[in-house]
Design an enzyme around this catalytic site. Structure first.
Site, PDB file in Angstrom:
ATOM      1  N   ASP A   1       0.823  -1.211   0.000  1.00 16.48           N
ATOM      2  CA  ASP A   1       0.000   0.000   0.000  1.00 16.48           C
ATOM      3  C   ASP A   1       0.857   1.261   0.000  1.00 16.48           C
ATOM      4  O   ASP A   1       0.525   2.261  -0.647  1.00 16.48           O
ATOM      5  CB  ASP A   1      -0.932   0.017   1.223  1.00 16.48           C
ATOM      6  CG  ASP A   1      -2.193  -0.811   0.972  1.00 16.48           C
ATOM      7  OD1 ASP A   1      -2.226  -1.538  -0.044  1.00 16.48           O
ATOM      8  OD2 ASP A   1      -3.133  -0.727   1.789  1.00 16.48           O
TER       9      ASP A   1
ATOM     10  N   ASN B   1      -4.949  -1.865  -4.177  1.00 21.50           N
ATOM     11  CA  ASN B   1      -6.122  -1.946  -3.306  1.00 21.50           C
ATOM     12  C   ASN B   1      -5.910  -1.045  -2.085  1.00 21.50           C
ATOM     13  O   ASN B   1      -6.391  -1.328  -0.996  1.00 21.50           O
ATOM     14  CB  ASN B   1      -6.362  -3.400  -2.875  1.00 21.50           C
ATOM     15  CG  ASN B   1      -7.787  -3.614  -2.370  1.00 21.50           C
ATOM     16  OD1 ASN B   1      -8.631  -2.728  -2.454  1.00 21.50           O
ATOM     17  ND2 ASN B   1      -8.047  -4.797  -1.827  1.00 21.50           N
TER      18      ASN B   1
ATOM     19  N   GLY C   1      -6.766   1.849  -0.127  1.00 21.06           N
ATOM     20  CA  GLY C   1      -7.754   2.887   0.159  1.00 21.06           C
ATOM     21  C   GLY C   1      -7.090   4.137   0.706  1.00 21.06           C
ATOM     22  O   GLY C   1      -7.506   5.261   0.418  1.00 21.06           O
TER      23      GLY C   1
ATOM     24  N   GLN D   1     -12.487   7.609   5.655  1.00 16.71           N
ATOM     25  CA  GLN D   1     -11.434   8.068   4.746  1.00 16.71           C
ATOM     26  C   GLN D   1     -11.906   9.192   3.819  1.00 16.71           C
ATOM     27  O   GLN D   1     -11.095   9.946   3.283  1.00 16.71           O
ATOM     28  CB  GLN D   1     -10.892   6.903   3.923  1.00 16.71           C
ATOM     29  CG  GLN D   1      -9.952   6.023   4.750  1.00 16.71           C
ATOM     30  CD  GLN D   1      -9.341   4.907   3.931  1.00 16.71           C
ATOM     31  OE1 GLN D   1      -9.371   4.933   2.706  1.00 16.71           O
ATOM     32  NE2 GLN D   1      -8.783   3.930   4.609  1.00 16.71           N
TER      33      GLN D   1
ATOM     34  N   ASP E   1     -10.489  -2.146  12.418  1.00 18.43           N
ATOM     35  CA  ASP E   1      -9.472  -3.078  11.918  1.00 18.43           C
ATOM     36  C   ASP E   1      -9.029  -4.056  13.003  1.00 18.43           C
ATOM     37  O   ASP E   1      -9.010  -5.268  12.806  1.00 18.43           O
ATOM     38  CB  ASP E   1      -8.255  -2.316  11.374  1.00 18.43           C
ATOM     39  CG  ASP E   1      -8.565  -1.697  10.018  1.00 18.43           C
ATOM     40  OD1 ASP E   1      -9.651  -1.987   9.476  1.00 18.43           O
ATOM     41  OD2 ASP E   1      -7.729  -0.927   9.506  1.00 18.43           O
TER      42      ASP E   1
ATOM     43  N   LYS F   1     -14.427  -3.009   3.115  1.00 13.90           N
ATOM     44  CA  LYS F   1     -12.960  -3.012   3.229  1.00 13.90           C
ATOM     45  C   LYS F   1     -12.378  -3.900   2.129  1.00 13.90           C
ATOM     46  O   LYS F   1     -13.035  -4.148   1.128  1.00 13.90           O
ATOM     47  CB  LYS F   1     -12.560  -3.496   4.614  1.00 13.90           C
ATOM     48  CG  LYS F   1     -13.126  -2.654   5.743  1.00 13.90           C
ATOM     49  CD  LYS F   1     -12.338  -1.387   5.981  1.00 13.90           C
ATOM     50  CE  LYS F   1     -12.966  -0.592   7.111  1.00 13.90           C
ATOM     51  NZ  LYS F   1     -12.057   0.329   7.734  1.00 13.90           N
ATOM     52  N   GLU F   2     -11.168  -4.409   2.353  1.00 13.54           N
ATOM     53  CA  GLU F   2     -10.485  -5.188   1.340  1.00 13.54           C
ATOM     54  C   GLU F   2     -11.374  -6.283   0.760  1.00 13.54           C
ATOM     55  O   GLU F   2     -11.278  -6.665  -0.397  1.00 13.54           O
ATOM     56  CB  GLU F   2      -9.203  -5.800   1.911  1.00 13.54           C
ATOM     57  CG  GLU F   2      -8.027  -4.834   1.960  1.00 13.54           C
ATOM     58  CD  GLU F   2      -8.065  -3.841   3.116  1.00 13.54           C
ATOM     59  OE1 GLU F   2      -9.134  -3.676   3.743  1.00 13.54           O
ATOM     60  OE2 GLU F   2      -7.023  -3.221   3.391  1.00 13.54           O
TER      61      GLU F   2
ATOM     62  N   HIS G   1      -5.203  -8.911   3.794  1.00 14.33           N
ATOM     63  CA  HIS G   1      -4.097  -9.122   4.730  1.00 14.33           C
ATOM     64  C   HIS G   1      -4.564  -9.444   6.144  1.00 14.33           C
ATOM     65  O   HIS G   1      -3.995 -10.290   6.826  1.00 14.33           O
ATOM     66  CB  HIS G   1      -3.196  -7.888   4.724  1.00 14.33           C
ATOM     67  CG  HIS G   1      -3.916  -6.599   5.033  1.00 14.33           C
ATOM     68  ND1 HIS G   1      -3.397  -5.634   5.833  1.00 14.33           N
ATOM     69  CD2 HIS G   1      -5.137  -6.128   4.660  1.00 14.33           C
ATOM     70  CE1 HIS G   1      -4.242  -4.623   5.924  1.00 14.33           C
ATOM     71  NE2 HIS G   1      -5.300  -4.898   5.215  1.00 14.33           N
ATOM     72  N   ARG G   2      -5.625  -8.770   6.588  1.00 12.21           N
ATOM     73  CA  ARG G   2      -6.032  -8.980   7.987  1.00 12.21           C
ATOM     74  C   ARG G   2      -6.671 -10.355   8.202  1.00 12.21           C
ATOM     75  O   ARG G   2      -6.576 -10.917   9.288  1.00 12.21           O
ATOM     76  CB  ARG G   2      -6.973  -7.869   8.461  1.00 12.21           C
ATOM     77  CG  ARG G   2      -6.316  -6.505   8.405  1.00 12.21           C
ATOM     78  CD  ARG G   2      -6.849  -5.505   9.389  1.00 12.21           C
ATOM     79  NE  ARG G   2      -6.218  -4.230   9.116  1.00 12.21           N
ATOM     80  CZ  ARG G   2      -4.977  -3.907   9.491  1.00 12.21           C
ATOM     81  NH1 ARG G   2      -4.253  -4.760  10.178  1.00 12.21           N
ATOM     82  NH2 ARG G   2      -4.469  -2.738   9.165  1.00 12.21           N
TER      83      ARG G   2
ATOM     84  N   LYS H   1       0.400  -6.387   1.790  1.00 14.01           N
ATOM     85  CA  LYS H   1      -0.303  -5.103   1.735  1.00 14.01           C
ATOM     86  C   LYS H   1       0.175  -4.177   2.852  1.00 14.01           C
ATOM     87  O   LYS H   1       0.384  -2.986   2.625  1.00 14.01           O
ATOM     88  CB  LYS H   1      -1.804  -5.349   1.866  1.00 14.01           C
ATOM     89  CG  LYS H   1      -2.646  -4.115   1.637  1.00 14.01           C
ATOM     90  CD  LYS H   1      -4.116  -4.496   1.581  1.00 14.01           C
ATOM     91  CE  LYS H   1      -4.942  -3.442   0.855  1.00 14.01           C
ATOM     92  NZ  LYS H   1      -5.074  -2.196   1.549  1.00 14.01           N
TER      93      LYS H   1
END
Ligand code: DC
Length: 644
Positions: free
Chosen positions: A49, A93, A95, A172, A317, A344-345, A389-390, A415
């Protein structure tokens, strides 16, 4: 790498330096780029990112350079005027890159295209575009209305007055407007429509803008006044804090796996809202301590983590980490007010529910909540990660329930945290395996069983599984070279190992599988790749606390490549034939030393020549030739090395 197999863990403990925060890294880069003067950024996160933001800035004509390998960057600010007036930016990806860049470029009088990966084109940006259009920006949707890719054209910017932006889908959008508005030089008020979510992220934005010289005043979380003025000024050097969201995995590991686990790089002086994850963990009964720049977590003084029912809107998150921690709680848990997970992702509400069910939890997925009932026993599973990723990082924690887990597409962690799995395995202690491989009758069976007994470990005689498969196949009249049918038998083998006895479909076959016909049959079925694959998980299930001694041909190479200790036991053919002869005679079975020798040689040759998992000594295995040794000496040799 398509997947990563993580072993079951005994616990977690240790200290870890966190990588830089993603949110702070990308905000700081953009502010440094827009500011007057040069900024030295220290501890910038190295990840996909952040690379997207760095690439985009370079394309826009912002000069930056990297100094060494430790995350030090020098950014030459452009003083509010983007040098390149036309560019096509690919933002993956990220954001945290596409939203603020859209806002900054929309106000900067050039012509730009902003796009990303397919998922980015499903993530909403309409509320931000609506806000920017109120300022006179000209933005077009290339595909679906409300979503990237975007075309930004020079508009008639009329700053000042009031801009309205929705705050209930993603914070955001507000962050992007806040960071871009100082480019206009005019005082502008932003009014948030709807309840602002993820407020702590706005706090990060305001804090960083202040460090670059722009003080936004606010009325509650509804009105923000961006002052008139000369825009951003470099603070000189700025340090990026460790990533508080990334800290959550390690803190949870400490709370689940005993601990203490200490993370360095965030603490009570942090500007990141996700440090409040530590307080949430405390509500689960974990013992947490905090300094200015570190946080440490350990398990509750007694018992499991406590069941919880929490509003997690402020830490969306890190809340994902709590969803997995819920597997370890003493009752049903509820995570509330997390609707933002859907944009989200991936749709994280759906993804989390699906994957938690795979490991045995029962999960209710609401529109903006999850209710998770922890399973009595965690089940090993292959976890899909949805390019998120999370998801990948969270599910590594399942291993702390002494449960192995496969993480599909583990590289999605790039990411935000490319070294995540190395860091995780550095604080998590795998259930130790002692792998003892070698040819038939090298003494490995006896040695392995005695070592297991001495250590109080479980014991796996993997050869017995191949013997059982051969026996079961012969009993059902399946030819031993019929790979598909023999593999099916291997996958369904109804066998029970109990108190030294081996029971196949209610029939005690402990002695029977030692007969030569089963030895020869085992060697044949063991050469079939599908049979070996079918027995893999069954063998790995023997890895239970406090440890396992596993013996066979491929324990160290295929089944437990991460074994803590690997041994290769061998002996001359003559000695091995004698040992086998003696064993058989002792059991009252007929035996002939010449034919035993010949059989052993043939079997060695077959085991060594087969295409899958051939018998060989690994470079990292300790060689032990037992030709002139007693069993006691061999056992002592292994124990000495293990205890070292
Ligand atoms: O160790 P043993 O003699 O019980 O093994 C029986 C057969 O099974 C032998 O021919 C090799 C094969 N085997 C194998 O291929 N891989 C293992 N891990 C264990 C045994």
């Amino acid at each position: 790498m398509e997947f990563l197999d993580l072993p079951p863990m005994l616990g977690a403990g240790g200290t870890l330096r966190l990588p830089g925060s993603k949110s702070i890294s990308n905000r700081t880069l953009l502010l440094a780029a827009l500011a007057r003067g040069e900024t030295c950024i220290r501890d910038l996160l190295a990840s996909d990112d952040v690379d997207r933001m760095l690439d985009a800035l370079a394309k826009l004509g912002v000069e930056w350079s990297r100094d060494g390998d430790d995350g030090e960057y020098l950014v030459r600010g452009v003083g509010g005027v983007v040098p390149v007036k036309s560019a096509d930016l690919f933002l993956g990806n990220a954001g945290t890159a596409i939203r603020p860049l859209t806002a900054a470029l929309a106000l900067s009088g050039g012509q730009y295209r902003l796009s990303g990966v397919a998922r980015m084109h499903e993530r909403p940006i309409g509320d931000l575009v609506d806000g920017l259009r109120q300022l006179g920006a000209e933005i077009h949707y290339e595909g679906n209305d409300g979503f990237p890719p975007l075309q930004v054209l020079p508009g008639q910017i009329r700053a000042g007055g009031v801009v309205k932006v929705r705050g209930d889908v993603s914070s955001q959008f507000l962050t992007a407007l806040l960071m871009a508005l100082p480019l206009t030089g005019t005082e502008t008020t932003i009014e948030v429509v709807g309840e602002l979510i993820s407020k702590p992220y706005i706090a990060i934005t305001l804090e960083l803008m202040a460090r670059f010289g722009v003080e936004v005043s606010r009325v509650g979380w509804e009105r923000f006044i961006v002052p008139a003025g000369a825009g951003y000024t470099s603070p000189g050097t700025i340090f990026v804090e460790g990533d508080a969201s990334s800290a959550s995995y390690f803190l949870a590991a400490g709370a689940i796996g005993g601990g203490p686990v200490r993370v360095e790089g965030v603490g009570q002086a942090s500007i990141q809202g996700d440090v409040r994850f530590a307080a949430a963990l405390q509500q689960l009964g974990a013992r947490v301590e905090m300094g200015d720049n570190w946080i440490e977590a350990r398990a509750p003084a007694q018992g499991r983590l406590k069941a919880f029912d929490l509003d997690l809107n402020h830490i969306p998150d890190a809340a994902m980490t709590l969803a997995v921690a819920a597997l370890f709680a003493d009752g049903p848990c509820r995570l509330r007010n997390i609707a933002s997970w859907r944009v989200k992702e991936t749709d994280r509400l759906a993804a989390m529910a699906t994957e938690l069910r795979k490991v045995g939890a029962s999960v209710e997925e609401g529109p903006d909540y999850l209710r998770i009932v922890p399973p009595v026993r965690l089940q090993p599973a292959a976890i899909d990660t949805y390019d998120d990723h999370r998801m990948a990082m969270c599910f590594s924690l399942v291993t702390l329930g002494a449960c192995r887990v496969r993480i599909n597409d583990p590289r999605c962690v790039n990411k935000t945290f490319p070294t995540y799995f190395d860091c995780f395995t550095s604080i998590a202690r795998a259930i130790p395996v002692i792998a003892i491989d070698g040819p038939s009758a090298s003494g490995k069976g006896t040695v392995a069983a005695r070592v297991a007994e001495a250590l109080g470990f479980a014991y796996l005689d993997s050869g017995s599984l191949y013997r059982l498969v051969a026996l079961a196949a012969m009993r059902s009249g399946v030819p031993l070279d019929d790979e598909v049918r023999v593999a099916r038998i291997a996958a369904r083998l109804a066998v029970c190992f109990e108190a030294g006895r081996i029971v196949l479909e209610k029939d005690d076959v402990t002695e029977l599988i030692r007969e030569e016909i089963c030895s020869v049959g085992a060697s044949k079925v063991a050469a079939l790749p599908a049979v070996r694959a079918a027995l893999l998980d069954r063998q790995r299930d023997f890895r239970t606390a406090p440890g396992l001694v596993a013996e066979g041909r491929d324990m160290g190479s295929v089944v437990f490549p991460d074994a803590a200790h690997k041994f290769y036991l061998t002996a001359s053919v003559e000695v091995r034939a004698e040992r086998r002869y003696k064993q058989l005679i002792d059991k009252g079975m007929p035996a002939n030393i010449e034919s035993l020798s010949k059989d052993l040689e043939e079997r060695d040759a077959r085991d060594a020549a087969r295409s899958v998992a051939p018998l060989r000594k690994l470079p990292d295995a300790v060689l032990l030739d037992t030709t002139g040794m007693t069993v006691e000496e061999a056992v002592a040799f292994v124990l000495e090395r293990v205890r070292d």
